[in-house]
Design a protein around this motif. Structure first.
Motif, PDB file in Angstrom:
ATOM      1  N   VAL A  52      10.748  -2.760  -5.402  1.00  0.00           N
ATOM      2  CA  VAL A  52      10.369  -1.547  -6.135  1.00  0.00           C
ATOM      3  C   VAL A  52       9.956  -1.893  -7.563  1.00  0.00           C
ATOM      4  O   VAL A  52       9.017  -1.313  -8.103  1.00  0.00           O
ATOM      5  CB  VAL A  52      11.518  -0.514  -6.116  1.00  0.00           C
ATOM      6  CG1 VAL A  52      11.308   0.596  -7.129  1.00  0.00           C
ATOM      7  CG2 VAL A  52      11.669   0.062  -4.719  1.00  0.00           C
ATOM      8  N   GLU A  53      10.616  -2.863  -8.148  1.00  0.00           N
ATOM      9  CA  GLU A  53      10.256  -3.287  -9.500  1.00  0.00           C
ATOM     10  C   GLU A  53       8.852  -3.906  -9.523  1.00  0.00           C
ATOM     11  O   GLU A  53       8.098  -3.710 -10.469  1.00  0.00           O
ATOM     12  CB  GLU A  53      11.287  -4.306  -9.997  1.00  0.00           C
ATOM     13  CG  GLU A  53      11.151  -4.653 -11.454  1.00  0.00           C
ATOM     14  CD  GLU A  53      12.282  -5.563 -11.907  1.00  0.00           C
ATOM     15  OE1 GLU A  53      12.000  -6.758 -12.148  1.00  0.00           O
ATOM     16  OE2 GLU A  53      13.420  -5.083 -11.993  1.00  0.00           O
ATOM     17  N   GLU A  54       8.501  -4.626  -8.461  1.00  0.00           N
ATOM     18  CA  GLU A  54       7.195  -5.287  -8.407  1.00  0.00           C
ATOM     19  C   GLU A  54       6.071  -4.336  -8.023  1.00  0.00           C
ATOM     20  O   GLU A  54       4.922  -4.543  -8.431  1.00  0.00           O
ATOM     21  CB  GLU A  54       7.256  -6.465  -7.433  1.00  0.00           C
ATOM     22  CG  GLU A  54       8.139  -7.593  -7.944  1.00  0.00           C
ATOM     23  CD  GLU A  54       8.315  -8.708  -6.933  1.00  0.00           C
ATOM     24  OE1 GLU A  54       7.415  -8.900  -6.088  1.00  0.00           O
ATOM     25  OE2 GLU A  54       9.362  -9.382  -6.985  1.00  0.00           O
ATOM     26  N   VAL A  55       6.372  -3.313  -7.210  1.00  0.00           N
ATOM     27  CA  VAL A  55       5.349  -2.345  -6.794  1.00  0.00           C
ATOM     28  C   VAL A  55       5.896  -0.924  -6.987  1.00  0.00           C
ATOM     29  O   VAL A  55       6.122  -0.200  -6.032  1.00  0.00           O
ATOM     30  CB  VAL A  55       4.888  -2.580  -5.338  1.00  0.00           C
ATOM     31  CG1 VAL A  55       4.010  -3.806  -5.223  1.00  0.00           C
ATOM     32  CG2 VAL A  55       6.063  -2.671  -4.390  1.00  0.00           C
ATOM     33  N   PRO A  56       6.093  -0.520  -8.237  1.00  0.00           N
ATOM     34  CA  PRO A  56       6.743   0.769  -8.506  1.00  0.00           C
ATOM     35  C   PRO A  56       5.942   1.980  -8.050  1.00  0.00           C
ATOM     36  O   PRO A  56       6.500   3.056  -7.860  1.00  0.00           O
ATOM     37  CB  PRO A  56       6.915   0.769 -10.027  1.00  0.00           C
ATOM     38  CG  PRO A  56       5.891  -0.174 -10.532  1.00  0.00           C
ATOM     39  CD  PRO A  56       5.713  -1.210  -9.462  1.00  0.00           C
ATOM     40  N   GLU A  57       4.648   1.821  -7.851  1.00  0.00           N
ATOM     41  CA  GLU A  57       3.809   2.955  -7.467  1.00  0.00           C
ATOM     42  C   GLU A  57       3.877   3.269  -5.975  1.00  0.00           C
ATOM     43  O   GLU A  57       3.435   4.338  -5.555  1.00  0.00           O
ATOM     44  CB  GLU A  57       2.355   2.687  -7.878  1.00  0.00           C
ATOM     45  CG  GLU A  57       1.638   1.624  -7.077  1.00  0.00           C
ATOM     46  CD  GLU A  57       2.017   0.177  -7.399  1.00  0.00           C
ATOM     47  OE1 GLU A  57       1.581  -0.717  -6.646  1.00  0.00           O
ATOM     48  OE2 GLU A  57       2.731  -0.068  -8.389  1.00  0.00           O
ATOM     49  N   GLN A  58       4.434   2.371  -5.173  1.00  0.00           N
ATOM     50  CA  GLN A  58       4.481   2.592  -3.733  1.00  0.00           C
ATOM     51  C   GLN A  58       5.715   3.397  -3.332  1.00  0.00           C
ATOM     52  O   GLN A  58       6.831   3.089  -3.742  1.00  0.00           O
ATOM     53  CB  GLN A  58       4.446   1.260  -2.992  1.00  0.00           C
ATOM     54  CG  GLN A  58       3.113   0.557  -3.142  1.00  0.00           C
ATOM     55  CD  GLN A  58       2.994  -0.639  -2.234  1.00  0.00           C
ATOM     56  OE1 GLN A  58       3.822  -0.874  -1.361  1.00  0.00           O
ATOM     57  NE2 GLN A  58       1.952  -1.423  -2.451  1.00  0.00           N
ATOM     58  N   THR A  59       5.498   4.396  -2.511  1.00  0.00           N
ATOM     59  CA  THR A  59       6.578   5.286  -2.096  1.00  0.00           C
ATOM     60  C   THR A  59       7.471   4.664  -1.034  1.00  0.00           C
ATOM     61  O   THR A  59       8.690   4.848  -1.063  1.00  0.00           O
ATOM     62  CB  THR A  59       5.990   6.616  -1.565  1.00  0.00           C
ATOM     63  OG1 THR A  59       5.227   7.205  -2.607  1.00  0.00           O
ATOM     64  CG2 THR A  59       7.067   7.575  -1.123  1.00  0.00           C
ATOM     65  N   GLY A  60       6.914   3.922  -0.094  1.00  0.00           N
ATOM     66  CA  GLY A  60       7.679   3.376   1.027  1.00  0.00           C
ATOM     67  C   GLY A  60       8.898   2.560   0.618  1.00  0.00           C
ATOM     68  O   GLY A  60      10.027   2.853   1.060  1.00  0.00           O
ATOM     69  N   PRO A  61       8.729   1.541  -0.214  1.00  0.00           N
ATOM     70  CA  PRO A  61       9.894   0.755  -0.625  1.00  0.00           C
ATOM     71  C   PRO A  61      10.921   1.574  -1.405  1.00  0.00           C
ATOM     72  O   PRO A  61      12.127   1.414  -1.217  1.00  0.00           O
ATOM     73  CB  PRO A  61       9.294  -0.348  -1.509  1.00  0.00           C
ATOM     74  CG  PRO A  61       7.882  -0.468  -1.058  1.00  0.00           C
ATOM     75  CD  PRO A  61       7.482   0.922  -0.659  1.00  0.00           C
ATOM     76  N   ARG A  62      10.463   2.480  -2.252  1.00  0.00           N
ATOM     77  CA  ARG A  62      11.390   3.292  -3.041  1.00  0.00           C
ATOM     78  C   ARG A  62      12.174   4.251  -2.132  1.00  0.00           C
ATOM     79  O   ARG A  62      13.364   4.465  -2.322  1.00  0.00           O
ATOM     80  CB  ARG A  62      10.635   4.074  -4.119  1.00  0.00           C
ATOM     81  CG  ARG A  62      11.558   4.741  -5.125  1.00  0.00           C
ATOM     82  CD  ARG A  62      10.774   5.431  -6.223  1.00  0.00           C
ATOM     83  NE  ARG A  62       9.960   4.554  -7.030  1.00  0.00           N
ATOM     84  CZ  ARG A  62      10.392   3.867  -8.089  1.00  0.00           C
ATOM     85  NH1 ARG A  62      11.645   3.962  -8.474  1.00  0.00           N
ATOM     86  NH2 ARG A  62       9.574   3.097  -8.767  1.00  0.00           N
ATOM     87  N   VAL A  75      15.431  -3.501  -4.596  1.00  0.00           N
ATOM     88  CA  VAL A  75      15.371  -3.311  -6.047  1.00  0.00           C
ATOM     89  C   VAL A  75      14.237  -4.158  -6.623  1.00  0.00           C
ATOM     90  O   VAL A  75      13.439  -3.678  -7.433  1.00  0.00           O
ATOM     91  CB  VAL A  75      16.723  -3.660  -6.712  1.00  0.00           C
ATOM     92  CG1 VAL A  75      16.592  -3.801  -8.211  1.00  0.00           C
ATOM     93  CG2 VAL A  75      17.760  -2.607  -6.366  1.00  0.00           C
ATOM     94  N   ASP A  76      14.139  -5.408  -6.184  1.00  0.00           N
ATOM     95  CA  ASP A  76      13.068  -6.289  -6.663  1.00  0.00           C
ATOM     96  C   ASP A  76      11.697  -5.823  -6.184  1.00  0.00           C
ATOM     97  O   ASP A  76      10.719  -5.859  -6.928  1.00  0.00           O
ATOM     98  CB  ASP A  76      13.310  -7.730  -6.210  1.00  0.00           C
ATOM     99  CG  ASP A  76      14.511  -8.359  -6.886  1.00  0.00           C
ATOM    100  OD1 ASP A  76      14.884  -7.903  -7.990  1.00  0.00           O
ATOM    101  OD2 ASP A  76      15.085  -9.309  -6.308  1.00  0.00           O
TER     102      ASP A  76
END
Length: 143
Positions: A65-75, A62-63
């Motif tokens: 994705v919040e820090e790098v919202p544009e990246q698909t991998g973590p999301r 969650v953290d």
């Protein structure tokens, strides 16, 4: 005694989360706390996911994705962690963001279809599953 160190393998005794944390134990010197970076949280979340601690991985992701919202991998990994921990609405929300941003991310289509199926929404799942199949080169036989 130090020669016997290799006789004690680290398998099955220490959680992957602890190994990732221990990697930087002395980076800042003794007594100085280490501020975990986004990359380190991402790495630790992957280790937790691999160890099937899906809730622990989701909390970290969650953290990330919040820090790098544009990246698909973590999301996508966050959506998978939600899926495996039966947080299906949260998984659905993350997957919808992914397919909106990247409409050719075939795995997100597949996961969204499976997530909707698991929620008992087979009718909504079908187009997503057909799209995922088309991306994978699976076309229905035409009669």
């Amino acid at each position: 005694m130090t020669g016997d160190f290799n006789m004690y393998p680290a398998a099955d005794g220490v959680a992957p989360d602890r190994w990732a944390s221990a990697l930087h134990l002395f980076d800042n010197g003794v007594g100085v706390p280490h501020e975990e970076t986004t990359a380190e949280r991402w790495e630790r979340a992957q280790l937790l996911f691999g160890a099937r601690d899906y809730i622990g991985a989701a909390k970290l992701l969650v953290d990330v994705v919040e820090e790098v919202p544009e990246q698909t991998g973590p999301r996508l990994l966050l959506a998978r962690a939600y899926y495996h921990s039966a947080q299906l609405r949260r998984a659905e929300d993350q997957l919808r963001v992914i397919v909106e941003r990247d409409p050719v991310e075939h795995y997100a289509h597949l996961m969204l279809g499976r997530t909707l199926q698991r929620q008992g929404r087979a009718g909504e799942a079908e187009p997503w599953l057909r799209m995922a199949g088309a991306f994978a080169g699976e076309f229905p036989d035409s009669e």
